[in-house]
Design a protein around this motif. Structure first.
Motif, mmCIF file in Angstrom:
data_model
loop_
_atom_site.group_PDB
_atom_site.id
_atom_site.type_symbol
_atom_site.label_atom_id
_atom_site.label_comp_id
_atom_site.label_asym_id
_atom_site.label_seq_id
_atom_site.Cartn_x
_atom_site.Cartn_y
_atom_site.Cartn_z
ATOM 1 N N PHE A 16 -14.630 4.780 -0.761
ATOM 2 C CA PHE A 16 -13.737 5.141 -1.856
ATOM 3 C C PHE A 16 -14.132 6.512 -2.410
ATOM 4 C CE2 PHE A 16 -14.319 0.501 -1.770
ATOM 5 C CZ PHE A 16 -13.045 0.136 -1.384
ATOM 6 N N GLY A 61 -3.107 -0.701 -7.219
ATOM 7 C CA GLY A 61 -2.859 -0.903 -5.797
ATOM 8 C C GLY A 61 -3.957 -1.769 -5.220
ATOM 9 N N GLN A 69 0.823 -1.220 0.000
ATOM 10 C CA GLN A 69 0.000 0.000 0.000
ATOM 11 C C GLN A 69 0.856 1.269 0.000
ATOM 12 O OE1 GLN A 69 -4.118 -0.673 2.194
ATOM 13 N NE2 GLN A 69 -2.455 -1.470 3.453
ATOM 14 N N GLN A 93 -9.043 -3.347 3.269
ATOM 15 C CA GLN A 93 -10.239 -2.793 3.897
ATOM 16 C C GLN A 93 -10.779 -3.741 4.964
ATOM 17 O OE1 GLN A 93 -11.994 0.262 3.522
ATOM 18 N NE2 GLN A 93 -12.923 -0.602 5.371
ATOM 19 N N ASN A 101 0.540 3.920 -3.661
ATOM 20 C CA ASN A 101 -0.467 4.983 -3.638
ATOM 21 C C ASN A 101 0.016 6.191 -4.436
ATOM 22 O OD1 ASN A 101 0.983 6.888 -1.968
ATOM 23 N ND2 ASN A 101 0.436 5.686 -0.179
ATOM 24 N N ASN A 146 -6.886 -1.575 10.680
ATOM 25 C CA ASN A 146 -7.439 -0.804 9.556
ATOM 26 C C ASN A 146 -6.680 0.507 9.461
ATOM 27 O OD1 ASN A 146 -9.616 -0.932 7.488
ATOM 28 N ND2 ASN A 146 -10.250 1.012 8.412
ATOM 29 N N ARG A 177 -8.963 -3.975 -5.233
ATOM 30 C CA ARG A 177 -7.934 -3.483 -6.159
ATOM 31 C C ARG A 177 -8.351 -2.129 -6.713
ATOM 32 N NH1 ARG A 177 -7.718 -7.491 -9.183
ATOM 33 N NH2 ARG A 177 -9.026 -6.799 -10.916
ATOM 34 N N GLY A 178 -7.435 -1.172 -6.639
ATOM 35 C CA GLY A 178 -7.638 0.133 -7.249
ATOM 36 C C GLY A 178 -6.917 0.186 -8.571
ATOM 37 N N ARG A 195 -6.227 -2.087 -1.667
ATOM 38 C CA ARG A 195 -6.577 -1.497 -0.378
ATOM 39 C C ARG A 195 -6.957 -2.592 0.607
ATOM 40 N NH1 ARG A 195 -10.231 3.673 0.744
ATOM 41 N NH2 ARG A 195 -10.888 3.320 2.890
ATOM 42 N N PRO A 235 -6.202 2.412 6.094
ATOM 43 C CA PRO A 235 -6.184 2.850 4.692
ATOM 44 C C PRO A 235 -5.923 4.356 4.629
ATOM 45 C CG PRO A 235 -8.431 2.685 5.458
ATOM 46 C CD PRO A 235 -7.565 2.281 6.614
ATOM 47 N N SER A 236 -6.074 4.939 3.463
ATOM 48 C CA SER A 236 -5.919 6.387 3.312
ATOM 49 C C SER A 236 -6.778 7.100 4.363
ATOM 50 C CB SER A 236 -6.357 6.808 1.913
ATOM 51 O OG SER A 236 -6.216 8.195 1.746
ATOM 52 N N ALA A 279 -12.489 0.656 -8.256
ATOM 53 C CA ALA A 279 -12.358 -0.236 -7.100
ATOM 54 C C ALA A 279 -13.145 -1.521 -7.313
ATOM 55 C CB ALA A 279 -12.843 0.469 -5.835
#
Length: 398
Positions: free
Chosen positions: A252, A345, A44, A349, A48, A374, A224-225, A347, A376-377, A271
């Motif tokens: 997202f 990328g 990650q 989650q 990003n 957790n 998956r992004g 994520r 993430p961004s 996503a």
């Protein structure tokens, strides 16, 4: 006696920032960071788009809101001190039609509550900032920026080593043993014993928590992004960062445009469920991990609740034309020939069994183990502050 005071599992930016903060506060103590890959920041952190987030999106008082605001200041100070290039370039969050204005207004109010430097602007001012963007109104977030988190991670690792800490690559955690007042982490590169363990394993954080003897109440579901990037001849279409108004019920942000610190411009992400925890391509499939995701009650409930949105994401995944149409909502001048495939990328989650997508950072403690479940961004933006928060927890336990 334990050979270390702290073992951190995971050499992403959160794990490295925790090690950095620990060596800063306890310079005489011993810390080891274990990373399963041949090098740090491979998942990650290294995949990003390098945004320095302002904190406008997050619920006031949440861990995300607090850590993002304070973490961004800490990250900028660190980059200044270490001569790591970054830029406060600003971004616009664009309402493309009248229906999106109420959500834009709520987002602006949240930004004000979080102390974010932002202003509501009309279509004319939007055109001045981003001449190719189209919308009826927008929020100009003046303090958003860009940086390379790979560079930040490399410098954190360097500083940890200079303070007599270790960063061990190729050391995959495969088990735990309790030995008196310490815990031994069994890895593919030997055993590492410490009085305290921090799990920053990202995509595998729930599994590491279970191995440590504390099964979490969440499961990591990998999304998956998928990205494209603008070819150089189309870079002029995007000056800085252009985002849509996000869906409040989905974690997202929607497809957006990000100018990166190296000059490239990313478009995305789309996503979709990844078929493996490290499923960076459509063809990467781990049948056991996919079965775990598909059979998890939390994911089933998400799929039932958001099936219409999910089908749209899948369609954009298989159709470049559909992806381009999504981008054209913000930038009508975008054409298929402007886009080249870019690395994806994944994520990590966290999802509850009842189908709730965990929205905030989630850090749980058990005997001698702190699990970051957790992150993430905006975890990269917030990393130095998250690391400080974890070290505070450790200090109370030592």
């Amino acid at each position: 006696m334990p050979t270390n005071d702290l073992v951190i599992i995971g050499g992403g930016i959160v794990g490295l920032a925790t090690a950095y903060r620990f060596t800063e506060r306890f310079p005489q103590r011993r810390v080891v960071v274990l990373e399963k890959e041949p090098d740090i920041a491979q998942h990650q952190t290294g995949r990003n788009s390098g945004v320095l987030h302002s904190g406008i999106y997050y619920k006031p008082g949440s861990l995300k809101a607090i850590n993002c605001r304070e973490g961004k200041r800490a990250m900028e100070a660190f980059c200044d001190a270490e001569q790591i290039p970054f830029e406060i370039c600003g971004k616009v969050i664009v309402a493309v039609n009248e229906k999106e204005l109420p959500a834009l207004d709520r987002l602006y109010e949240r930004g004000q509550a979080n102390g974010v430097l932002c202003e509501m602007i009309d279509a004319g001012r939007l055109q001045e900032l981003e001449p190719h963007a189209r919308g009826v109104r927008a929020i100009h977030v003046k303090e958003a920026g860009i940086v390379s988190y790979r560079q930040v991670s490399a410098k954190l690792a360097e500083r940890v080593r200079q303070r007599e800490g270790q960063v061990v690559n190729g050391a995959k955690a495969i088990g735990f043993e309790r030995r008196g007042d310490a815990v031994t982490v069994l890895t593919t590169r030997g055993e590492y014993t410490a009085t305290q363990i921090v799990n920053c394993a990202g995509l595998y954080s729930d599994r590491i928590a279970a191995l440590s003897g504390k099964p979490p109440g969440v499961r990591i579901v990998p999304f998956r992004g998928e990205y494209y990037e603008l070819r150089p001849e189309a870079h002029h279409l995007v000056r800085n960062l252009i985002y849509p108004v996000p869906d409040a019920e989905f974690p997202f942000l929607g497809v957006h445009f990000t100018r990166m610190i190296d000059g490239r411009v990313e478009c995305g992400p789309n996503a979709v469920l990844a078929f493996a925890r490290e499923g960076y391509t459509k063809r990467t499939i781990n049948l056991a991990e996919l079965a775990q995701s598909l059979s998890y009650p939390g994911f089933v409930r998400i799929a039932l609740k958001h099936w219409r949105m999910g089908m749209g994401e899948i369609w954009r995944s298989v159709s470049k034309t559909a992806f381009v149409r999504a981008l054209q909502r913000l930038l009508p001048d975008i054409r298929p020939e402007h886009l080249a495939p870019a690395p994806a990328g994944v994520r990590a989650q966290a999802v509850l069994r009842n189908g709730t997508l965990v929205d905030d950072f989630l850090i749980e403690e058990s005997d001698r183990v702190v699990n970051v479940l957790n992150a993430p961004s905006p975890a990269a933006t917030s990393a130095l502050n998250i690391g400080g928060l974890i070290v505070e927890k450790l200090a109370r336990r030592m």
